[in-house]
Motif scaffolding. Structure first.
Motif, PDB file in Angstrom:
ATOM      1  N   LEU A  66      32.374 -37.204   3.677  1.00 37.19           N
ATOM      2  CA  LEU A  66      31.821 -38.453   3.135  1.00 37.19           C
ATOM      3  C   LEU A  66      32.509 -39.645   3.780  1.00 37.19           C
ATOM      4  O   LEU A  66      31.872 -40.624   4.171  1.00 37.19           O
ATOM      5  N   HIS A  67      33.827 -39.543   3.921  1.00 35.24           N
ATOM      6  CA  HIS A  67      34.613 -40.624   4.529  1.00 35.24           C
ATOM      7  C   HIS A  67      34.102 -40.918   5.944  1.00 35.24           C
ATOM      8  O   HIS A  67      33.934 -42.077   6.332  1.00 35.24           O
ATOM      9  N   LEU A  68      33.833 -39.844   6.709  1.00 35.28           N
ATOM     10  CA  LEU A  68      33.368 -40.022   8.089  1.00 35.28           C
ATOM     11  C   LEU A  68      31.988 -40.668   8.133  1.00 35.28           C
ATOM     12  O   LEU A  68      31.584 -41.219   9.145  1.00 35.28           O
ATOM     13  N   ARG A  69      31.264 -40.578   7.028  1.00 31.41           N
ATOM     14  CA  ARG A  69      29.955 -41.229   6.962  1.00 31.41           C
ATOM     15  C   ARG A  69      30.046 -42.619   6.337  1.00 31.41           C
ATOM     16  O   ARG A  69      29.046 -43.188   5.913  1.00 31.41           O
TER      17      ARG A  69
ATOM     18  N   ILE B 163      31.408 -43.437   3.510  1.00 29.58           N
ATOM     19  CA  ILE B 163      31.431 -43.478   2.044  1.00 29.58           C
ATOM     20  C   ILE B 163      32.875 -43.282   1.608  1.00 29.58           C
ATOM     21  O   ILE B 163      33.429 -42.192   1.755  1.00 29.58           O
TER      22      ILE B 163
END
Lengths: 226, 192
Positions: free
Chosen positions: A92-95, A97
């Motif tokens: 999620l972080h890499l996207r 978020i």
């Protein structure tokens, strides 16, 4: 990139997954167990203290509050730990978020998964304890005001203990002292003739719910560094 | 596709141990890097620092373009059928493209719950998730582990295509990884 995380559609997708994970009958392991636990306490209490209606009516509201608090601890084990292990928050972080944003969704889902059903289960529990309609109403309003705070405390503790071995037991122990203010004002409202206790419970709940995503998100980030 | 990945004087500490230090690299569009080294030397830690997921002990890593990471963690819901589990990420990535699923020959496995997948199948699923991101910078941590020869060739070809299309690809693996004109970085040279 980061702004993408606030795209409402993506947030809804996140919330949808979190709900599917946490709702009873969903993929989460907790399911309806916390509710059964909650009802079991209400059922056992009269056996323990005796069936005097007066005693039950006077103390029953408090018992429901304690049972609700303990039931709120049960789903904490898999609230964050499973996704942390699976690397969900990394992806999620890499996207774009952020962990905080993921925790906002998790907080909503966690509350929706346990509070409405708990309120519903309060009705049979109140009947088992022989509470008057008026007392039941105050308990219900108190729980409505207090459960967001319980969910917030639970989320913070679940995130803090997610990367620890045996974190679940620790989560239970850590939740209880943090939840005491909610219990004091929520259950305290039963003894007062005005609604100030309910308002204070709601205020504590809101403050905790506002802080929870930040604290839980920070905990997840810290868990990565280990 | 514009991509760039730079690291300046990186050092990484794990617990009390300094894993590597004085590591600098600069990868522009189309470049591939193979990070080698024995187990525990810090290959995964380096990739996580490059991805921005963990902070280096010293130095700085910067990225241009979206980053995608493939590591040993699948990030797919174990209880869901593979298709549904991938759909979550496809939704977030805003792609309707079936290409990644076909390329990794997962079409027949879409109804199988993720927890029943074998090691190699899980790796292929993770690769399909990575392809769906359309990211410019690929960070692959042991991408060939558990893969059969056919899937291995597919992954190597996809990485080559990605670089040819202007992407950046970093592969951390103790195995050989056949991509043309790749650079090799032996992490042992930076061990402290």
């Amino acid at each position: 990139m980061r702004e993408n995380g606030k795209n409402p559609l993506r947030f809804l997708m996140l919330l949808h997954r979190d709900l599917a994970l946490l709702l009873p009958g969903g993929r989460g392991e907790a399911g309806v167990l916390p509710l059964l636990f909650f009802l079991a306490v209400a059922m056992l209490y009269p056996f323990a203290v005796g069936p005097e209606p007066e005693l039950l009516a006077r103390t029953g509201g408090g018992v429901i509050w304690v049972a609700a608090l303990l039931a709120a601890i049960l789903p904490l084990e898999r609230l964050v730990a499973g996704d942390l292990e699976a690397g969900m928050f990394d992806q999620l972080h890499l996207r774009g978020i952020s962990e905080e944003w993921a925790m906002v969704s998790r907080l909503f889902a966690h509350w929706l998964a346990f509070a409405p059903l708990l309120l519903l289960a309060t009705l049979p529990a109140a009947a088992l304890l022989g509470l008057s309609g008026e007392t039941t109403a105050i308990v219900l309003l108190g729980l409505l005001a207090g459960t967001p705070g319980l969910a917030a405390v639970g989320l913070i503790v679940a995130a803090l203990t997610a990367s620890l071995r045996g974190g679940a037991a620790l989560a239970g122990l850590m939740t209880i002292p943090l939840a005491v203010p909610i219990l004091i004002f929520g259950a305290g409202a039963l003894a007062r003739s005005d609604t100030s206790g309910l308002w204070l419970t709601a205020a504590i709940s809101l403050a905790l719910a506002a802080v929870a995503p930040l604290a839980a998100g920070g905990a997840i980030r810290a868990a990565r560094e280990q | 596709m514009q991509a760039r990945l730079t690291a300046n004087d990186l050092a990484c500490r794990r617990g009390e141990r300094l894993l590597f230090r004085h590591l600098s690299l600069d990868l522009a569009s189309g470049e591939a890097l193979h990070v080698t080294g024995p187990n525990g030397i810090g290959k995964s830690s380096l990739l996580r620092i490059l991805a921005g997921l963990s902070r280096p002990f010293a130095g700085k890593a910067t990225r241009e373009g979206r980053v995608a990471l493939l590591d040993e963690r699948l990030a797919l819901d174990e209880a869901l059928p593979l298709g549904k589990a991938l759909d979550f990420w496809r939704g977030l990535d805003g792609t309707q493209d079936f290409m990644p699923i076909e390329k990794m020959s997962l079409t027949d496995l879409l109804d199988v719950p993720v927890r029943y997948l074998s090691t190699g199948q899980r790796k292929r699923a993770a690769m399909a998730r990575l392809l769906g991101t359309k990211a410019a910078v690929w960070l692959l941590d042991e991408p060939l582990n558990g893969l059969d020869d056919e899937a291995r060739v597919t992954v190597e070809r996809l990485a080559a295509e990605h670089c040819a299309g202007g992407g950046v690809c970093v592969v951390a693996s103790h195995q050989t990884f056949a991509v043309e004109s790749k650079r090799v970085l032996s992490l042992s040279d930076y061990a402290s």
